[in-house]
Design a protein around this motif. Structure first.
Motif, mmCIF file in Angstrom:
data_model
loop_
_atom_site.group_PDB
_atom_site.id
_atom_site.type_symbol
_atom_site.label_atom_id
_atom_site.label_comp_id
_atom_site.label_asym_id
_atom_site.label_seq_id
_atom_site.Cartn_x
_atom_site.Cartn_y
_atom_site.Cartn_z
ATOM 1 N N ARG A 120 -1.958 36.106 44.117
ATOM 2 C CA ARG A 120 -0.415 36.098 44.041
ATOM 3 C C ARG A 120 0.181 37.394 43.690
ATOM 4 N NH1 ARG A 120 0.459 33.411 39.601
ATOM 5 N NH2 ARG A 120 -1.407 32.402 38.928
ATOM 6 N N ALA A 174 -1.434 40.309 44.479
ATOM 7 C CA ALA A 174 -1.854 41.269 45.687
ATOM 8 C C ALA A 174 -1.872 40.615 46.850
ATOM 9 C CB ALA A 174 -3.218 41.869 45.284
ATOM 10 N N LYS A 175 -0.745 39.903 47.467
ATOM 11 C CA LYS A 175 -0.784 39.008 48.498
ATOM 12 C C LYS A 175 -1.253 39.661 49.860
ATOM 13 C CE LYS A 175 3.561 36.298 46.843
ATOM 14 N NZ LYS A 175 3.750 36.861 45.675
ATOM 15 N N GLN A 176 -0.975 40.860 50.019
ATOM 16 C CA GLN A 176 -1.347 41.540 51.212
ATOM 17 C C GLN A 176 -2.506 42.321 51.296
ATOM 18 O OE1 GLN A 176 0.671 40.578 53.566
ATOM 19 N NE2 GLN A 176 2.057 39.602 52.013
ATOM 20 N N ASP A 177 -3.056 42.640 49.819
ATOM 21 C CA ASP A 177 -4.335 43.348 49.859
ATOM 22 C C ASP A 177 -5.566 42.600 50.221
ATOM 23 O OD1 ASP A 177 -6.281 45.175 49.313
ATOM 24 O OD2 ASP A 177 -4.845 46.297 48.013
ATOM 25 N N THR A 178 -5.911 42.560 51.496
ATOM 26 C CA THR A 178 -7.264 41.745 51.683
ATOM 27 C C THR A 178 -8.350 42.395 51.074
ATOM 28 O OG1 THR A 178 -7.463 42.765 53.986
ATOM 29 C CG2 THR A 178 -5.984 40.822 53.803
ATOM 30 N N THR A 179 -8.456 43.734 50.871
ATOM 31 C CA THR A 179 -9.502 44.282 50.355
ATOM 32 C C THR A 179 -9.919 44.136 48.839
ATOM 33 O OG1 THR A 179 -9.271 46.197 51.787
ATOM 34 C CG2 THR A 179 -10.602 46.531 49.659
ATOM 35 N N GLN A 220 -8.782 41.135 47.472
ATOM 36 C CA GLN A 220 -9.057 39.715 47.564
ATOM 37 C C GLN A 220 -10.485 39.393 47.908
ATOM 38 O OE1 GLN A 220 -6.486 37.788 50.300
ATOM 39 N NE2 GLN A 220 -4.530 38.502 49.311
ATOM 40 N N TYR A 240 -7.077 29.927 51.369
ATOM 41 C CA TYR A 240 -7.360 30.926 52.197
ATOM 42 C C TYR A 240 -8.777 30.737 52.749
ATOM 43 C CZ TYR A 240 -3.627 33.147 49.371
ATOM 44 O OH TYR A 240 -2.591 33.205 48.738
#
Length: 301
Positions: free
Chosen positions: A173, A175-180, A182, A216
């Motif tokens: 929630r 770091a919604k856009q930070d796939t690294t 995640q 996800y």
């Protein structure tokens, strides 16, 4: 609490029972300790890894604190649970304060970690540091992997850990856009719960948050977890919110117009538990002596 108990408690490893004590001390406390009968039953089985997702203000943290107070070696909770429903179970004392517990609140970790990208390293470093105080002769100073630390301790003690993660989805929630970030976080969870050593070192795990694991695609590696959601609560249905029986009893005790409470807050119907009410709404209505949209005011959606 005595000095010995205080010195044995950690922040992440073997916390005390004060957080749950505060809940029990509250004027309105509804006993949900029977969930411990279920977690005791599935301990050391394939069903022992639980992810229980709920909306905000549905008692997620209280449940996590209750599990910690019951299982953690860092406290003596017999008096705290005495008189509560779990104390009537035949295996009540068998599991009471018998485990090394790791309790992580991911949302809380955000601030001391400094930023989302530091979460994984912060959790690993602080947890290993606390573990080293318990097992100084087992963990070398160069141990940096949390799963490796648990494995080394288990090899010496032959005892298993219980892992409790509150707000497990907070990083997604924040770091919604930070796939690294995640992926790094998911890799930590995978290393703890998705390997051949896991059954040897972890007796059970309980994760709770708002989002279900399968939200996800990157989390497909955590399929070993049994997922209980608001749509499919399974055997945990009675512990999601307040049951109708519990709400009727509260309305009689305080008092509150049950018919009005039902019109306002009867939000869910589960096959296993019947009608379920928002705990936050019922408690607010009782304390304020009026009905209002309390739950929807707790967060912007």
């Amino acid at each position: 609490i005595n000095r010995k108990e205080w010195e044995s408690m950690g922040m992440f490893v073997n916390p005390g029972n004060q957080a749950f004590q505060v809940a029990v001390n509250s004027e309105i406390y509804v006993d949900k300790t029977e969930i411990l009968e279920y977690t005791n039953k599935v301990m050391n089985t394939l069903q022992g890894y639980i992810c229980n997702s709920r909306p905000r203000r549905f008692g997620k943290s209280i449940t996590a604190n209750m599990l910690t107070a019951y299982y953690s070696k860092g406290c003596d909770s017999q008096d705290l649970f005495s008189g509560l429903k779990i104390s009537e179970a035949s295996d009540f004392k068998k599991h009471l304060n018998q485990y090394d517990v790791i309790h992580l609140d991911i949302q809380w970790c955000m601030e001391p970690a400094g930023s989302p990208e530091n979460i994984v390293s912060y959790i690993s470093e602080k947890t290993i540091s606390e573990l080293r105080t318990y097992y100084p002769d087992v963990l070398p100073v160069d141990t940096v992997s949390l799963p490796e630390a648990l494995s080394k301790i288990n090899a010496v003690t032959q005892k298993k850990f219980i892992v409790i993660i509150d707000e497990w989805d907070a990083l997604f929630r924040e770091a919604k856009q930070d796939t690294t970030i995640q992926r790094e976080y998911i890799q930590l969870l995978r290393s703890l719960f998705k390997n051949n050593v896991t059954p040897q070192i972890i007796a059970g795990a309980y994760m709770t948050g708002i989002l279900p694991i399968k939200k996800y695609g990157t989390q497909s590696a955590l399929t070993d977890f049994r997922e209980y959601t608001m749509l499919e609560p399974g055997p945990l249905a009675p512990f999601v919110g307040f049951t109708q029986v519990e709400v009727k009893r509260l309305c009689e005790e305080y008092p509150l117009d049950f018919d009005q409470a039902q019109k306002w807050y009867d939000g869910y119907i589960f096959e296993q538990a019947g009608h379920i009410y928002s705990p936050n709404s019922i408690i607010e209505a009782i304390q304020n002596k009026s009905f209002a949209n309390y739950w929807t005011q707790t967060e912007t959606y």
